[in-house]
Every structure is written in structure tokens, then in C-alpha cells.
Enzyme design. Structure first.
Site, mmCIF file in Angstrom:
data_model
loop_
_atom_site.group_PDB
_atom_site.id
_atom_site.type_symbol
_atom_site.label_atom_id
_atom_site.label_comp_id
_atom_site.label_asym_id
_atom_site.label_seq_id
_atom_site.Cartn_x
_atom_site.Cartn_y
_atom_site.Cartn_z
ATOM 1 N N ASP A 136 -1.376 -8.985 -4.194
ATOM 2 C CA ASP A 136 -0.089 -8.881 -4.218
ATOM 3 C C ASP A 136 -0.483 -7.529 -5.025
ATOM 4 O O ASP A 136 0.510 -7.531 -5.772
ATOM 5 C CB ASP A 136 0.980 -9.593 -5.072
ATOM 6 C CG ASP A 136 1.731 -9.388 -5.373
ATOM 7 O OD1 ASP A 136 2.444 -8.846 -4.184
ATOM 8 O OD2 ASP A 136 2.699 -10.052 -6.169
ATOM 9 N N GLY B 206 4.553 -5.347 -10.858
ATOM 10 C CA GLY B 206 3.626 -5.499 -10.070
ATOM 11 C C GLY B 206 2.201 -4.828 -10.275
ATOM 12 O O GLY B 206 2.424 -3.790 -12.061
ATOM 13 N N PHE C 148 1.302 -1.245 -0.088
ATOM 14 C CA PHE C 148 -0.178 -0.029 -0.007
ATOM 15 C C PHE C 148 1.036 1.163 0.160
ATOM 16 O O PHE C 148 0.272 2.373 -0.048
ATOM 17 C CB PHE C 148 -1.076 0.167 0.835
ATOM 18 C CG PHE C 148 -2.178 -1.047 0.900
ATOM 19 C CD1 PHE C 148 -2.395 -1.433 -0.166
ATOM 20 C CD2 PHE C 148 -2.955 -1.123 1.656
ATOM 21 C CE1 PHE C 148 -3.411 -2.082 -0.669
ATOM 22 C CE2 PHE C 148 -3.817 -2.092 1.394
ATOM 23 C CZ PHE C 148 -4.375 -2.577 0.546
#
Ligand code: DOR
Length: 443
Positions: free
Chosen positions: A298, A317, A61
């Protein structure tokens, strides 16, 4: 405050039943086919299903330090929208979460900003064993056995031995073998083809590192959870779990494969990399037969501008926290799995793997972390509707059937069909590591 949710099909630990759920304060107070009570609020949920809130045990985060990509306020709104009522966040922020002081700082930030419940892992470094031994208010220790986003890396055997031998918290790890990755990267130096990401971070890299970590866990009899399993061979390693090993898959490894680079390019560049269609199929089989217990996202947001840099300057990501439940409900609608399996993988199993107290099930006395879903709603994922700060999704343009519509965290409504209630904050998840984890609590 007493809330009655009536007429929903409720996913209970032993089946789906049309019962009323009564919430008192922050807890589930009663589950009753025909309650005769005075309540403060009644929600008529006819046509909808009531699920325990999702527990996502693997998210990034970005706060502190990388808040241009995401922060705890935007990320927790994305959770509320996606039916995620508890998240466990990874330590590769800036600075990395490697001491109690930094853990406490994240807990303080989350208490201020997060709409949903939270917990934070402590990250291992080559020289913070004392911090790992004494860490409190954390689900466990995260080791990057291979490097990924950020500077956390522990791949020296002697250090890994000490971490497994001298700490007691559950351990989890990013398993990609650093030597293999570096050798492959040197061989493919100069490439700008993102498909080479799966040749650099190849099957062997994942398998070697997972095998190494599993061997450490067995020799030191240490509870160990394998994150983001991406290959068929790793699922085979997990068959011999000895009541110590658990593992998880991510939606992107289940739903994408190396064939998707042609369409989505660096948007589907992540670590561990995408593997083949056969690997994805093996992950589904391992979820079905219990070698893998958990699905987690993830969630790893990077801005579109960052992602659109030419490979390999593009970061690894992708964001997923606000769509993971919808993606899985869509799979239920496609006949791939059952709603109860989805609840096991996304809600119950993560609570048991991480010893999270009072969550993951709709049961009297459990926390009122709840999500209503509409299994018939069909809607496209759209970049412009994402509430994650990075503002895009690799599933942009994909129509999914089955969506969360209303979310409660500790009895407080935080999301209702497009609107957020930002008056209340989630709470710190409580971990009871003395209970002994997944296997002990499922006997
Ligand atoms: O693709 C990934 N991105 N994998 C990780 O392990 C880290 C993550 C990130 O933080 O960006």
C-alpha cells in the site's frame, strides 16, 4: 544473451537448493546443479540467496496528477532497489483510472518510464459499470467501499450489487465503512490528536465493510480480494473462503500498532488505521495458517511537508516499496517466519491471486524477474537514501538485517548494489483470468 547465476541458494517452489540458474533472454531457461554451457555473463552469487522478484499488488504511484509526491520513474527505481519486479497500481490518481482510455494512458506512461513490470487496476465509480465490464489489460476492479485519498467512493448497496453481479474481472476493495467513519469523526470533531485516527477509522469500520463485501462476493460468486486487512476479526471472516476470497496484510499493520503514534505521529497515519498489538499478532497468525495469502505495501507517498500538517489536515499513507522485502528478510532473521514463507507471501501468492502469467516462481519457462538478497547484510533505513520522490520512510533509523542487492527484470539487470541501470524498461504484466485464480492454480 545468456546469463548464468551460480553458487546462490535458490528459493525454488519446493525448497531452497544450491543450483545454477540460467537465463536466456527474458526467461529462466535452466535450473541445473552443474551446467556445462557457454554463457555471455556469469554472476558468482556465493553467500547470497536468489528469490523470484517481489510482486507488490497494492501501490499508489501518483502519476498522473500528483507527481510532486511520486511518479512512475522514481517509484519504479524504488521498486528495483527493493527487489520489487512487478507492481499493480491503484486507480486513485488525478484523474482517477476509471475508463479504458485512462488505463491505456497509464500503460503508455509506464512503458516509457517504468524500470519494472507493471499493471493498473480500474477504479469503480457509481456510474462506470460499462467501463468495468469491458476493461482489458488490467488485473481487476478496485472499489473504495470507504473513502480514502482521492474521490473514489462506492458505498450505495444497489451499485455494489450491480458491480458484483454484472462484471467478471476479479474485484478488490478498500474496506472501511463510510457511515461508521463519519459518525466517529463527528463524535471526535475538533481533535488534533493523531491517535484518534484509530478511533475514527476503528475496528468496527473495517469489520462492517469487509463483511459487507464478502457477503456480496458469496452471493454473486465473484472472486474477491480483501486489501490491507488490519483487524483480528477480519482474519476470522477470511477462514470461510469458499474458494472465492483471498486477503492481504501490509508491513505497517504487521510491524506497527497504535502504540507507535506517540513516537511517529502522523507518519504512521494511514487508512485503514493502525490497530492494537493483538491485531498485528493475529495478522501474523493468519499469514502463517493461510487465511491471508499476500503481503503488499500500500505504498502511498506524501511529502514530509504534507505529512507534518497537524492532524487531521495530514494525509493518510506512507511509502514502503523500497523496504518491504528488507523488512520481511529482517523478520526471517528474527525467527518470525521462514524465507520460503516470505517468498510465498510477496512473490508467488500475488501472482496466483491476480492470474499473472509466468511470474512469482523460479521455474523453467518463467520470466527472469529475479532478486539476489544478502541475508547477512545489516543496514539502517535512512531518509536521505530513499529513492521514492517523497524522500522519507517511517522506518528511518531502524537497522534491518537482510537486504536485496541485485535485481533483474525480464532478464535485464536494473539494480546492482546502489546503482541503477536505466537503459531498459519493464513490461506490461499479462493476466490470464481464465485460469481461475489462487485456489484453482494451487490445487
Ligand atoms: O493510507 C492510505 N493512503 N490508504 C489508502 O487507501 C490510500 C492511500 C493513498 O493513496 O494515499
Amino acid at each position: 544473451m545468456r546469463l548464468l547465476i551460480k553458487n546462490a541458494h535458490v528459493v525454488l517452489p519446493d525448497g531452497i537448493e544450491r543450483v545454477a540458474v540460467i537465463v536466456e533472454g527474458s526467461k529462466i531457461a535452466e535450473i541445473d546443479p552443474a551446467p556445462q554451457l557457454r554463457v555471455d555473463e556469469t554472476v558468482d552469487a556465493a553467500g547470497l540467496h536468489l528469490l523470484p522478484g517481489v510482486i507488490d499488488d497494492q501501490v499508489h504511484f501518483r502519476e498522473p496528477g500528483l507527481t510532486h509526491k511520486e511518479d512512475l520513474a522514481t517509484a519504479s527505481r524504488a521498486c528495483a532497489k527493493g527487489g520489487v519486479t512487478t507492481f499493480l497500481e491503484m486507480p486513485n490518481t488525478v484523474p482517477a483510472t476509471t475508463t479504458q482510455e485512462r488505463l491505456d494512458e497509464k500503460l503508455r506512461l509506464a512503458a516509457e518510464k517504468s524500470l519494472v513490470n507493471y499493471g493498473f487496476y480500474i477504479g469503480a465509480t457509481p456510474n462506470n459499470i460499462a467501463d468495468l465490464r469491458h476493461a482489458q489489460r488490467t488485473p481487476g476492479i478496485k472499489i473504495f467501499i470507504g473513502s480514502s485519498t482521492g474521490d473514489l467512493l462506492v458505498d450505495e448497496q444497489a451499485t455494489l450489487e450491480r458491480i458484483f453481479a454484472e462484471t467478471t474481472l476479479p474485484i478488490t476493495a478498500h474496506c472501511e465503512d463510510e457511515t461508521t467513519v463519519r459518525t466517529n469523526a463527528a463524535r471526535l470533531a475538533g481533535t488534533q490528536d493523531v491517535a484518534d485516527h484509530s478511533r475514527i477509522r476503528d475496528h468496527q469500520a473495517a469489520i462492517i465493510a469487509a463483511q459487507r463485501a464478502i457477503d456480496l462476493a458469496f452471493r454473486h460468486r465473484h472472486r474477491f480480494h480483501v486489501l490491507h486487512v488490519s483487524t483480528a476479526a477480519e482474519t476470522e471472516l477470511l477462514a470461510d473462503h469458499r474458494n472465492l476470497l483471498t486477503g492481504e496484510a501490509c508491513p505497517h499493520h504487521l510491524l506497527f500498532n497504535t502504540g507507535d503514534y506517540a513516537r511517529l505521529g502522523t507518519l504512521v497515519q494511514m487508512n485503514p488505521s493502525l490497530k492494537t498489538r493483538d491485531d498485528s499478532e493475529a495478522l501474523w497468525r493468519a499469514l502463517a495458517d493461510g487465511r491471508l495469502q499476500v503481503i503488499a505495501t500500500d505504498h502511498a507517498p506524501h511529502t514530509l511537508e504534507e505529512k507534518q500538517r497537524p492532524y487531521p489536515a495530514s494525509p493518510s499513507g506512507l511509502p514502503a516499496v523500497e523496504n518491504s522485502l528488507a523488512l520481511m528478510l529482517n523478520e526471517v532473521n528474527q525467527g518470525r517466519c521462514s524465507l520460503q514463507q516470505v517468498v510465498h507471501w510477496l512473490c508467488d501468492a500475488p501472482a496466483r491471486v491476480w492470474d499473472i502469467f509466468g511470474k512469482g516462481r523460479i521455474e523453467v519457462g518463467y520470466d527472469a524477474d529475479l532478486v539476489l538478497v544478502d541475508l547477512n547484510r545489516s543496514q539502517e533505513v535512512r531518509n536521505e537514501q530513499q529513492v521514492t520522490k517523497c524522500g522519507w520512510s517511517p522506518w528511518h533509523g531502524v537497522k534491518l538485517t537482510g537486504w536485496p542487492v541485485r535485481t533483474w527484470v525480464m532478464g535485464h539487470e536494473v539494480f546492482n548494489d546502489g546503482r541503477f541501470n536505466t537503459d531498459r524498461r519493464g513490461q506490461e504484466a499479462q493476466f490470464d483470468h481464465a485460469r481461475g485464480g489462487y485456489w484453482a492454480t494451487n490445487e
